[in-house]
Each structure stands twice: as structure tokens, then as C-alpha cells.
Enzyme design. Structure first.
Site: not given
Length: 276
Positions: A97, A227, A256
Site C-alpha cells: 500500500s 482490493d 487489500h
């Protein structure tokens, strides 16, 4: 605790496990978490004979709760400071991320010999926010909502994210892990509100296009097809076309936080890339 002090006086906490002569694998966590998010992967790579390193980003976890420097250039400089302090060479950098953005910004300008390969998992590059240049991006109103929720009641906000979209626990039929939810909240609340607030801008508005184009080492992109935080169409599908030596592997139905919910699936793929 093991820490290094950066040029601006910020103390950064890090973990460093394994034989110092082994190839290093360095992990970069997402917002608003800490190095603890990588426990499974660190133990796994340690068992395979690697040296594993993970740091708490400034303002996060056990590092200083800074009110300045919470943007990608400083994050990358902090990585460089840790790498230099530990004298790491030929490092495999794995970022999730926001941590994926950090890896890209660092790798694009790293000293020769420091970076061997990179892995981006559910990562934010090339750029998240919607604009004329990125018409399929996420509207700014979404990130403004993050900032408003964080300012109003950070503790409650940090319960709603892992309970819902982060791990896909809002999807019907998904096996929910209360441990993951509680650990997400614990990590998030350990960090500083000001740093977390500023980091929303860093992960959503930073354009990593030039960084991706500058990287010469092999890059593996891993992304969950479900995600809900960093939609794959606006991230990995675009980013892999910008790098010189990129490979994309996607996971149907995964979220995610796929490396935390499914380490038995993701860890072997990471190891195969690292060893190749």
C-alpha cells in the site's frame, strides 16, 4: 529498542533479524500501521535463511510522532538512512500500500548496489486521486472523508477500516479474523494522529510515474482483484506498464490485506520471486 536517528533528529524504530551476512529483505508497511504488520512474512523469510528488516515509518508505531516530514520524499530519505546505518547491500524491498509508494520513491534514487529487486503488494502507485491526468482515480472527496473521520474520532475510524474493506470482511461469506482486526487497530492507535493525517495526502496525491519509469531492477506486483482500498485498475494494471522489468500476479477474490489473510498463498510467491 533498536533505533536510528535521522538528520532531522527523528528516531526510527526498526527490527533486524537473522544472520548479518545473509541477503536482506526489507519490509515497508502500509498506513497507518507498523512493522508488526509483517510478522508472518518476516518469520517466513527468516526461516528461509534471509536477513529480515522492517521499520516503523516516522509518525507510526514506535517511531517518533513527528509533525513534519510526513511525505514521500522524507519517507524515502528515512529508508536510505536505515539502509546506510545497517550497511545493507542487494536488498529485496517489499512494500504494501503506502509502503509500496515508499519503495518506489526510494528505489528510483537509491545508491548503486543497494536495491536488488522490489515487490509492490496492493500498492498505491502510480497515483490514487482522480484528476484530469488520472480520470479513473478515486475522487478527492473520499480522502477528505478519511481526514474528517480521523479528526472526529480516530479510534472509531480505525475500527471501521479493518472490520470492512481492508481485509474484505464486509464481503458475504468471508471468514472474519477478529485477531487481524484487533491487531490493525492496535498498530494504528500506536501512531500519531498528525502524522497519519498528513500521510493521507502522501499516499493519495503523490504521483510516482517518474519513479516507476526510473527503476531498473525487477519489480513484482501482487494485487488482490477485490482490493477495495487500492482498486487494481487504477494501480497495478497501470504501474506495471510503466516499469522496465515488471511482472504482475493477481489474486481473484482477495482483498487489500491479502498477505495477512492468506500468507500461505502469498509467501511462496514472494519467495519464488526473491530466489529467481
Amino acid at each position: 529498542m533498536a533505533t536510528i536517528t535521522t538528520s532531522d533528529g527523528t528516531n526510527l524504530f526498526y527490527k533486524d533479524w537473522g544472520l548479518k551476512g545473509a541477503q536482506p529483505v526489507m519490509f515497508h508497511h502500509g498506513w497507518p500501521l507498523s512493522a508488526d504488520d509483517w510478522d508472518s512474512q518476516m518469520l517466513f523469510f527468516l526461516s528461509q535463511g534471509y536477513r529480515v528488516i522492517a521499520a516503523d515509518r516516522r509518525g507510526h508505531g514506535r517511531s517518533d510522532q513527528t509533525d513534519t516530514g510526513n511525505e514521500m520524499d522524507t519517507y524515502a530519505a528515512d529508508v536510505a538512512a536505515i539502509v546506510k546505518a545497517l550497511d545493507l547491500q542487494d536488498v529485496i524491498h517489499i512494500g504494501h500500500s503506502t509502503g509500496g509508494g515508499e519503495v518506489v520513491r526510494y528505489a528510483a534514487q537509491a545508491e548503486p548496489g543497494r536495491v536488488a529487486k522490489a515487490v509492490l503488494i496492493g500498492a498505491v502507485p502510480p497515483v490514487m486521486v482522480k484528476s484530469d491526468k488520472n480520470p479513473n482515480g478515486i475522487p478527492m472527496e473520499v480522502f477528505d472523508g478519511f481526514r474528517e473521520a480521523l479528526s472526529r474520532n480516530r479510534a472509531e475510524f480505525y475500527k471501521s477500516i479493518p472490520n470492512g474493506p481492508f481485509y474484505g470482511f464486509n464481503r458475504k461469506g468471508t471468514e472474519v479474523s477478529q485477531g487481524l482486526i484487533d491487531n490493525w487497530w492496535r498498530q494504528g492507535m500506536a501512531g500519531g494522529a498528525k502524522a497519519h493525517y498528513d500521510c493521507i495526502k502522501a499516499f493519495s496525491e503523490t504521483d510516482f510515474t517518474d519513479d516507476l519509469e526510473a527503476i531498473t531492477v525487477p519489480i513484482l506486483f501482487l494485487h488482490g482483484e477485490d482490493d477495495q482500498i487500492v482498486p487494481i485498475e487504477n494501480s497495478a494494471h497501470k504501474a506495471v506498464r510503466l516499469v522496465r522489468d515488471g511482472t504482475l500476479k493477481t489474486y481473484p477474490g482477495l482483498s487489500h490485506g491479502l498477505f495477512a489473510t492468506h500468507p500461505e498463498v502469498v509467501n511462496p510467491d514472494l519467495l519464488a520471486f526473491v530466489r529467481h
